[in-house]
Motif scaffolding. Sequence first.
Motif, PDB file in Angstrom:
ATOM      1  N   LYS A   1       0.828  -1.211   0.000  1.00  0.00           N
ATOM      2  CA  LYS A   1       0.000   0.000   0.000  1.00  0.00           C
ATOM      3  C   LYS A   1       0.858   1.255   0.000  1.00  0.00           C
ATOM      4  O   LYS A   1       0.522   2.259  -0.650  1.00  0.00           O
ATOM      5  CB  LYS A   1      -0.920  -0.013   1.226  1.00  0.00           C
ATOM      6  N   ASP A   2       1.986   1.225   0.706  1.00  0.00           N
ATOM      7  CA  ASP A   2       2.854   2.399   0.780  1.00  0.00           C
ATOM      8  C   ASP A   2       3.437   2.733  -0.586  1.00  0.00           C
ATOM      9  O   ASP A   2       3.528   3.907  -0.964  1.00  0.00           O
ATOM     10  CB  ASP A   2       3.973   2.150   1.786  1.00  0.00           C
TER      11      ASP A   2
ATOM     12  N   ARG B   1       0.809   4.409  -2.648  1.00  0.00           N
ATOM     13  CA  ARG B   1       0.611   5.801  -2.215  1.00  0.00           C
ATOM     14  C   ARG B   1       1.727   6.698  -2.744  1.00  0.00           C
ATOM     15  O   ARG B   1       1.476   7.830  -3.179  1.00  0.00           O
ATOM     16  CB  ARG B   1       0.557   5.870  -0.685  1.00  0.00           C
TER      17      ARG B   1
ATOM     18  N   GLU C   1       0.934   9.952  -5.018  1.00  0.00           N
ATOM     19  CA  GLU C   1       1.087  11.243  -4.359  1.00  0.00           C
ATOM     20  C   GLU C   1       2.489  11.835  -4.488  1.00  0.00           C
ATOM     21  O   GLU C   1       2.670  13.025  -4.206  1.00  0.00           O
ATOM     22  CB  GLU C   1       0.736  11.092  -2.866  1.00  0.00           C
TER      23      GLU C   1
END
Length: 310
Positions: free
Chosen positions: A299-300, A303, A307
């Motif tokens: 998930k990191d 992200r 972003e």
Amino acid sequence: MSPRNLFLLSGLLVILVLMYMVIQRAQQPPGVREALMVRLGKKSWAQADELRVWLGSEPDKVLRIVFRNGHWEVWGPSPRENFPRPAKESLVREFLTRLSQLSGEERVRGASYLAEFSLTEKAALHLAGFREKHRLFHLLVGKRGPYWDSTFVRLEGEQRVFLVPENLLARFAIWKEKPALPAVSSWVDLSILNPALSEVEEVSFSSGGKEVYILRRKKKGWILRFRGKEKEISAGEAERKLRILFPLMAQEVVSPEKKTREMGHLVVRTRLHTYTLILSRQGKDYFLRRSPYLYRIDKDTARRITELRD
């Protein structure tokens, strides 16, 4: 004699004995063990373009490491794993080179000894190499030897058992003492993209056909546009942003047929190449497709792609 002098004399004696052993070892000819080593590998083995590995008791479950379309790929041994994954190319080349130079110490010979070393046709791990579909070698790997970096092997069709200074079982993530089904894990390259930062010209991410951000190199400095707001940033700041993204690493490579929901496109342009990667999701899992492979990422990482920040 005082205890102090006795201690000093004892230390001197130890030093003299050690010096004598070093000198004697340097003057001695090669040991008996080295003299008994028999060359098993051949130079041609290093030219293999396909490796097939299987457990003798399950001949239908074959792990394949194949050179095609200019690079190495790994195919899993079970139907569920039977899809291509990118291989660690340097590891494959190094392994083939080591096989071509493989030597061993003959321990026993005769069919009656094979079961003792897990070297029967069914018990052994079979390792075969091919060049343009022509078989170059077929090595049977038995149980681990008396020390970790050793294995008992024999050549297919022969009954001589050799002890080689190489843990061939561990190469296929077999950590037991005896052969088992080979695993793909140690051969798969989980690096998705890791360009030299000095070569990167532009990085952009879009979602739903709309630009989220773009980081572009200029003659002097960089431009960062994030959700329509543009500003100039220094080379140092741009490098920090790039280091947030790269290297892009996966947790595993999954079947390219897996159904996922597309989230956006990451485009990386270097001086020589342009890479388009597709970010997608299924439930709580995130994926990044760099054709023809589909990688599962954490998930990191997802992200950071969306972003461009820590």
